[in-house]
Enzyme design. Structure first.
Site, short mmCIF file in Angstrom:
data_model
loop_
_atom_site.label_atom_id
_atom_site.label_comp_id
_atom_site.label_asym_id
_atom_site.label_seq_id
_atom_site.Cartn_x
_atom_site.Cartn_y
_atom_site.Cartn_z
N SER A 67 52.90 -5.84 34.15
CA SER A 67 53.66 -5.59 33.43
C SER A 67 54.65 -6.11 32.78
CB SER A 67 54.82 -4.12 34.34
OG SER A 67 55.82 -4.77 34.87
N SER A 105 53.26 -9.08 37.76
CA SER A 105 53.84 -8.78 36.50
C SER A 105 54.63 -9.49 35.73
CB SER A 105 54.54 -7.79 36.91
OG SER A 105 54.21 -6.25 36.90
N LYS A 112 64.05 -8.04 31.08
CA LYS A 112 63.19 -7.40 30.87
C LYS A 112 63.56 -5.90 31.65
CE LYS A 112 58.81 -5.82 34.49
NZ LYS A 112 57.65 -6.45 35.27
N1 GLN Z 1 49.50 -4.54 37.82
C1 GLN Z 1 50.40 -4.35 39.10
C2 GLN Z 1 50.09 -2.55 39.05
O1 GLN Z 1 50.23 -2.00 38.15
C3 GLN Z 1 51.24 -4.84 39.32
C4 GLN Z 1 52.12 -4.46 38.79
C5 GLN Z 1 53.70 -5.37 38.53
O2 GLN Z 1 53.74 -6.45 39.23
N2 GLN Z 1 55.09 -4.76 38.51
O3 GLN Z 1 50.87 -2.60 39.94
#
Ligand code: GLN
Length: 530
Positions: A154, A178, A79
């Site tokens: 994400s 994410s 990532k």
């Molecule tokens: N979707 C969540 C957010 O927008 C989690 C993001 C993540 O785990 N990096 O914060």
């Protein structure tokens, strides 16, 4: 034999006996990326020749009779939130466009030391803010099950790459879901380790008290094998746990071999199985529970009353920490610099650079966080959210006094359509309803595929959670459940991935062909950069 279809554990077996070389395996992945990534845009950067060169070094070491780790020679996607000293590391933001860090994240250094071969950097929501990968500054990733759908976020790039056989395994990061939510909507496995179990050094920070790096894979065993490589104490990370960890791969193998859940108490979190969830998600979840019960598990309903406030608390704590972490992108030391005119002051340069470098979701959260931390409101917002966090931790403690693992659907719906929630931040935030509590409490969580929803044919995931430091328990229970599921399906779920990425299904449902788009910017499988 199509090497890209093999789980990392099997590929590693063929590599260790010399039946397959790392160059062959790496080339197979690169060819698959060249073939599929125009549709998917899972990668922001593909290592290309550098990957082949590394693979050939590993092959040479093996020929020389050197002792190599269990995953030596296995390709892996990374990532773009993780620093790599030989590839751009942008967190999918314009503000870091083209930035090549002077050092590797500890997890990257460890996988290199284990002989794994980095294939490239995967797409994500900018600075890991989002649930759909649509907030990437370089264009979205698409779901291999249906190209008009999001791959989750994400870490949508890592999940899509693994689901579409572009990479056997990948690394992700999970601040509020994410790793687990993208796994749920792409039919892959994703593990958020116990907070402090895996080093955050060199992981571009979103919210430091919530972030955790972890594996993405097609099988539970593969996640365990990667976790064994990247986990463990790191003196560079002040929140890194000093605990000795058991072998997660052994834990997974034991689970798969036993086939039994006798004596395992499984708690279904009432607050995380709402009537508002998609019917097909709830149906597959109930079936998974029945399967666990048949295998001897005792299913108990658990109430965690404060989970109701998890999203509200998270969206104060996360922006507060993010606004502080993102203050360093000031155009002075690294990253984008925009100079608005010859006589611009330092403040004007910073403001213009941040204005041009950050996308709308990042700006929204910086503003929210700055507000929540401001003198007059600190106690009312940030202070209250921290109290809620404590209450959620207590709910977990009470629950784990009664059960061994907690379960919930990993996401409330299957993959939604691109664009569907982009203009509605609250709807986007609600996707993390099931995953956020684990981050607030620091406990480990795993997302695991449990079938396709009858109404749309898209993957559904279950989430398993265990007490802090009990990551091995998730690998054991997860591998048992996975083995039971594979038995009932006659093979892995991803065997049913449409070869045309769901184009025909999209057409049948009357969707125009433009939903099957031209490649997004930055897809240059020959080694280009976004
Ligand atoms: N979707 C969540 C957010 O927008 C989690 C993001 C993540 O785990 N990096 O914060």
């Amino acid at each position: 034999m199509d090497l890209t279809r093999l789980p990392a554990s099997e590929l590693a077996g063929l590599l260790s006996t010399g039946e397959v070389s790392s160059v062959e395996a790496t080339r197979a992945s690169l060819d698959r990326i060249a073939e599929a990534d125009g549709d998917l845009h899972a990668f922001l950067h593909v290592a290309g020749d550098a990957a082949i060169a590394r693979a050939s070094e590993i092959d040479q070491l093996r020929r020389d009779g050197r002792e190599l780790g269990p995953l030596a020679g296995v390709p892996i996607a990374i990532k773009d939130v993780l620093c790599t000293n030989d590839m751009p590391s942008t967190a999918a933001s314009r503000i870091l466009e083209g930035w090549i860090p002077p050092y590797d994240a500890t997890v990257v250094a460890r996988l290199r030391a284990a002989g794994m071969v980095p294939l490239g950097k995967t797409n994500m929501d900018e600075f890991a803010m989002g649930s759909s990968t649509e907030h990437s500054a370089y264009g979205p990733t698409r779901n291999p099950w249906a190209l008009d759908r999001i791959p989750g976020g994400s870490g949508g790039g890592s999940a899509a790459a693994v689901a579409a056989f572009e990479a056997p395994v990948a690394l992700g990061s999970d601040t509020g879901g994410s790793i687990r939510q993208p796994a749920a909507v792409t039919g892959t496995v994703g593990m958020k380790p116990t907070y402090g179990g895996v080093s955050r050094y060199g992981a571009i920070a979103l919210a430091s008290s919530l972030d955790q790096v972890g594996p993405v894979s097609r099988t539970v065993l593969d996640s365990a094998l990667v976790h064994d490589v990247i986990g463990g104490h790191d003196p560079h990370d002040s929140t890194s746990l000093r605990d000795p960890w058991p072998s997660f791969a052994e834990a997974a193998r034991a689970g798969a071999a036993s086939g039994s859940l006798a004596g395992v108490r499984v708690g279904v979190v009432r607050e995380l199985d709402s009537e508002g969830f998609q019917a097909g998600v709830r149906q597959r979840f109930d079936e998974a529970l029945a399967l666990m019960q048949n295998a001897g598990a005792e299913i108990v309903e658990i109430s965690a009353p404060n989970f109701e406030y998890a999203i509200a608390a998270y969206y104060l704590i996360l922006p507060a920490e993010a606004s502080s972490n993102l203050a360093k992108y000031d155009s002075v030391r690294f990253g984008l610099r925009v100079t608005p005119g010859e006589t611009a002051t330092v403040e004007q340069v910073m403001s213009a650079s941040r204005g041009a470098g950050f996308g709308p979701e990042v700006k929204r959260r910086i503003i929210l966080g700055t507000y929540a931390l401001s003198a007059g409101y600190y106690d009312a917002y940030y202070g209250s959210a921290q109290k809620v966090r404590t209450l959620i931790q207590r709910d977990f403690a009470a629950a784990f006094a009664q059960v061994d693992v907690l379960v919930s659907p990993a996401a409330p719906t299957t993959a939604f359509r691109l664009g569907e929630k982009l203009d509605d931040p609250l709807a986007m935030y609600l996707n993390d309803i099931t995953t956020i509590p684990a981050n607030l409490a620091g406990v480990p969580g795993m997302g695991l595929p449990i079938g396709l929803a009858p109404e749309d044919g898209l993957p559904v995931g279950i989430q398993l959670m265990a007490p802090a430091r009990e990551d091995a328990r998730l690998y054991t229970v997860g591998a048992t459940l996975e083995a039971l599921l594979h038995e009932s399906w006659g093979g892995p779920l991803l065997d049913r991935l449409p070869a045309d990425f769901g184009r025909s299904a999209a057409r049948e449902s009357g969707q125009p062909d433009h939903l099957v788009p031209a490649p997004g910017p930055g897809t240059e499988p020959d080694g280009g950069t976004a």
